[in-house]
Scaffold this motif. Structure first.
Motif, mmCIF file in Angstrom:
data_model
loop_
_atom_site.group_PDB
_atom_site.id
_atom_site.type_symbol
_atom_site.label_atom_id
_atom_site.label_comp_id
_atom_site.label_asym_id
_atom_site.label_seq_id
_atom_site.Cartn_x
_atom_site.Cartn_y
_atom_site.Cartn_z
ATOM 1 N N ALA A 1 0.843 -1.207 0.000
ATOM 2 C CA ALA A 1 0.000 0.000 0.000
ATOM 3 C C ALA A 1 0.872 1.249 0.000
ATOM 4 C CB ALA A 1 -0.928 -0.004 1.215
ATOM 5 N N ARG A 2 1.947 1.239 0.777
ATOM 6 C CA ARG A 2 2.853 2.387 0.791
ATOM 7 C C ARG A 2 3.547 2.541 -0.563
ATOM 8 N NH1 ARG A 2 7.391 4.189 5.290
ATOM 9 N NH2 ARG A 2 8.572 5.551 3.904
ATOM 10 N N VAL A 3 3.949 1.424 -1.165
ATOM 11 C CA VAL A 3 4.568 1.487 -2.486
ATOM 12 C C VAL A 3 3.608 2.104 -3.492
ATOM 13 C CG1 VAL A 3 5.334 0.058 -4.430
ATOM 14 C CG2 VAL A 3 6.216 -0.390 -2.131
ATOM 15 N N GLN A 4 2.336 1.710 -3.449
ATOM 16 C CA GLN A 4 1.358 2.278 -4.381
ATOM 17 C C GLN A 4 1.271 3.796 -4.232
ATOM 18 O OE1 GLN A 4 -2.187 -0.494 -3.735
ATOM 19 N NE2 GLN A 4 -2.103 -0.341 -5.967
ATOM 20 N N ASN A 5 1.299 4.265 -2.995
ATOM 21 C CA ASN A 5 1.245 5.701 -2.768
ATOM 22 C C ASN A 5 2.510 6.383 -3.304
ATOM 23 O OD1 ASN A 5 -0.622 7.650 -1.156
ATOM 24 N ND2 ASN A 5 1.462 8.307 -0.697
ATOM 25 N N ASP A 6 3.667 5.761 -3.044
ATOM 26 C CA ASP A 6 4.924 6.291 -3.573
ATOM 27 C C ASP A 6 4.887 6.391 -5.093
ATOM 28 O OD1 ASP A 6 6.111 6.582 -1.101
ATOM 29 O OD2 ASP A 6 7.426 4.839 -1.281
ATOM 30 N N LEU A 7 4.301 5.394 -5.748
ATOM 31 C CA LEU A 7 4.258 5.409 -7.205
ATOM 32 C C LEU A 7 3.397 6.542 -7.737
ATOM 33 C CD1 LEU A 7 4.205 1.606 -8.138
ATOM 34 C CD2 LEU A 7 6.056 3.257 -8.479
ATOM 35 N N PHE A 8 2.375 6.953 -6.981
ATOM 36 C CA PHE A 8 1.620 8.138 -7.401
ATOM 37 C C PHE A 8 2.482 9.385 -7.259
ATOM 38 C CE2 PHE A 8 -2.332 6.248 -8.433
ATOM 39 C CZ PHE A 8 -3.108 7.255 -8.997
ATOM 40 N N ARG B 1 8.123 15.678 -5.582
ATOM 41 C CA ARG B 1 9.196 14.896 -6.186
ATOM 42 C C ARG B 1 9.442 13.638 -5.360
ATOM 43 N NH1 ARG B 1 9.299 16.969 -11.161
ATOM 44 N NH2 ARG B 1 9.805 19.202 -11.209
ATOM 45 N N ILE B 2 9.838 12.572 -6.038
ATOM 46 C CA ILE B 2 10.258 11.368 -5.312
ATOM 47 C C ILE B 2 11.573 11.702 -4.624
ATOM 48 C CG2 ILE B 2 11.669 10.199 -7.061
ATOM 49 C CD1 ILE B 2 8.789 8.501 -5.185
ATOM 50 N N THR B 3 11.817 11.126 -3.453
ATOM 51 C CA THR B 3 12.982 11.514 -2.664
ATOM 52 C C THR B 3 13.889 10.320 -2.378
ATOM 53 O OG1 THR B 3 11.955 11.077 -0.515
ATOM 54 C CG2 THR B 3 11.559 13.259 -1.512
ATOM 55 N N ALA B 4 15.119 10.645 -1.993
ATOM 56 C CA ALA B 4 16.073 9.608 -1.607
ATOM 57 C C ALA B 4 15.578 8.852 -0.375
ATOM 58 C CB ALA B 4 17.442 10.229 -1.333
ATOM 59 N N GLN B 5 14.811 9.516 0.489
ATOM 60 C CA GLN B 5 14.285 8.848 1.681
ATOM 61 C C GLN B 5 13.306 7.731 1.317
ATOM 62 O OE1 GLN B 5 14.547 12.187 1.353
ATOM 63 N NE2 GLN B 5 16.185 12.543 2.853
ATOM 64 N N GLN B 6 12.524 7.947 0.269
ATOM 65 C CA GLN B 6 11.594 6.902 -0.160
ATOM 66 C C GLN B 6 12.348 5.680 -0.685
ATOM 67 O OE1 GLN B 6 9.481 10.095 -2.273
ATOM 68 N NE2 GLN B 6 7.562 8.996 -1.812
ATOM 69 N N THR B 7 13.427 5.918 -1.400
ATOM 70 C CA THR B 7 14.256 4.809 -1.873
ATOM 71 C C THR B 7 14.958 4.113 -0.712
ATOM 72 O OG1 THR B 7 14.597 5.882 -4.016
ATOM 73 C CG2 THR B 7 16.172 4.181 -3.391
ATOM 74 N N ALA B 8 15.424 4.886 0.262
ATOM 75 C CA ALA B 8 16.094 4.293 1.436
ATOM 76 C C ALA B 8 15.145 3.354 2.169
ATOM 77 C CB ALA B 8 16.601 5.395 2.365
ATOM 78 N N TRP B 9 13.863 3.730 2.259
ATOM 79 C CA TRP B 9 12.879 2.864 2.910
ATOM 80 C C TRP B 9 12.726 1.556 2.133
ATOM 81 C CZ3 TRP B 9 8.073 1.060 1.164
ATOM 82 C CH2 TRP B 9 7.316 0.398 2.129
#
Length: 198
Positions: free
Chosen positions: A63-70, A91-99
Motif C-alpha cells: 500500500a505504501r509502495v502504491q502511494n509512492d508510485l503516485f 518529487r520522489i525523494t532519496a528517503q523513499q528509496t532508502a525505505w
C-alpha cells in the motif's frame, strides 16, 4: 488536495494530454509513456494485494509502495524547474528509496539462498508481484530513455524504480514460502529431453 468531479473532459480527444505544467503533449510522448507505465505497474501491485490476505504486513508495505508510485508519477508529469516563488513540486525523494532498501534487506534475510534463476510462478501473489516487477523494469527503461531526451528529469525517479523492482522480486519469493516454493529455471531442460528422444 486533488478534486475530481468530472471524469471525462473531452480535451484529450485530439490525442493530447495535459501535464502539471507546460504545453499539452501527445499521448504517444515519451514522458506520458513513462508515467503511464508507472500507473500500469501500480495496477499490478494493486492486483497482488488481492492475494495478501494472510500477510497483512506485506499488504501494508505494498500500500505504501502504491502511494509512492503516485508521487513518482506526479514527479514525471511535472517537467522543468519550479517557477520563482511557487511552492515546490512533488518529487520522489532519496528517503523513499532508502525505505525500499530497508525492506529489501529485512525480507531478504529470511529467504532460502538461490541456486538458479527464478521463474515467475508458485502462488498467485508471487506471480502478480513478478508482473509488477517486470512492468516496473519497463518503466525504468523508459525513464532512462527520457533522461537522455530531457535532462531535467529527477534522477531519484530512476533509482526508486530500480530498487522497487528488486523489492518486488524479494516479495515474490516471500510469497512463495520464503523461497521454499520458488519455481527454478533448469537451463536446457526440455531441449535436452527432446534431443534424447530423437
Amino acid at each position: 488536495m486533488v478534486k475530481l468531479n468530472k471524469i471525462y473532459t473531452k480535451t484529450g480527444d485530439d490525442g493530447t494530454t495535459g501535464l502539471v505544467r507546460g504545453p499539452r503533449r501527445s499521448k504517444a510522448d515519451l514522458r506520458v509513456e513513462c508515467f503511464g507505465t508507472v500507473d500500469e505497474a501500480n495496477s499490478f501491485i494493486g492486483m497482488a494485494r488481492l492475494h495478501t490476505g494472510s500477510m497483512p504486513k506485506l499488504d501494508r508495505l505494498l500500500a505504501r509502495v502504491q502511494n509512492d508510485l503516485f508521487d513518482l508519477g506526479s514527479d514525471l508529469a511535472t517537467p522543468g524547474a519550479d517557477p520563482a516563488g511557487a511552492p515546490p513540486s512533488l518529487r520522489i525523494t532519496a528517503q523513499q528509496t532508502a525505505w525500499i532498501e530497508e525492506q529489501i534487506d529485512h525480507y531478504n534475510e529470511g529467504l532460502k539462498p538461490l541456486t538458479s534463476f527464478v521463474l515467475p510462478g508458485g502462488t498467485p501473489l508471487s506471480v502478480a508481484l513478478h508482473l509488477g516487477r517486470t512492468v516496473t523494469r519497463r518503466a525504468e527503461r523508459l525513464v532512462v530513455e527520457l533522461i537522455a531526451a530531457e535532462p531535467d528529469v529527477n534522477n531519484a525517479v530512476l533509482v526508486y524504480l530500480n530498487r522497487l523492482s528488486d523489492l518486488l522480486f524479494v516479495m515474490a519469493r516471500v510469497a512463495n514460502a520464503n523461497g521454499d516454493s520458488d519455481v527454478l529455471w533448469t537451463p536446457g531442460k526440455f531441449g535436452h529431453e527432446g534431443q534424447s528422444r530423437g
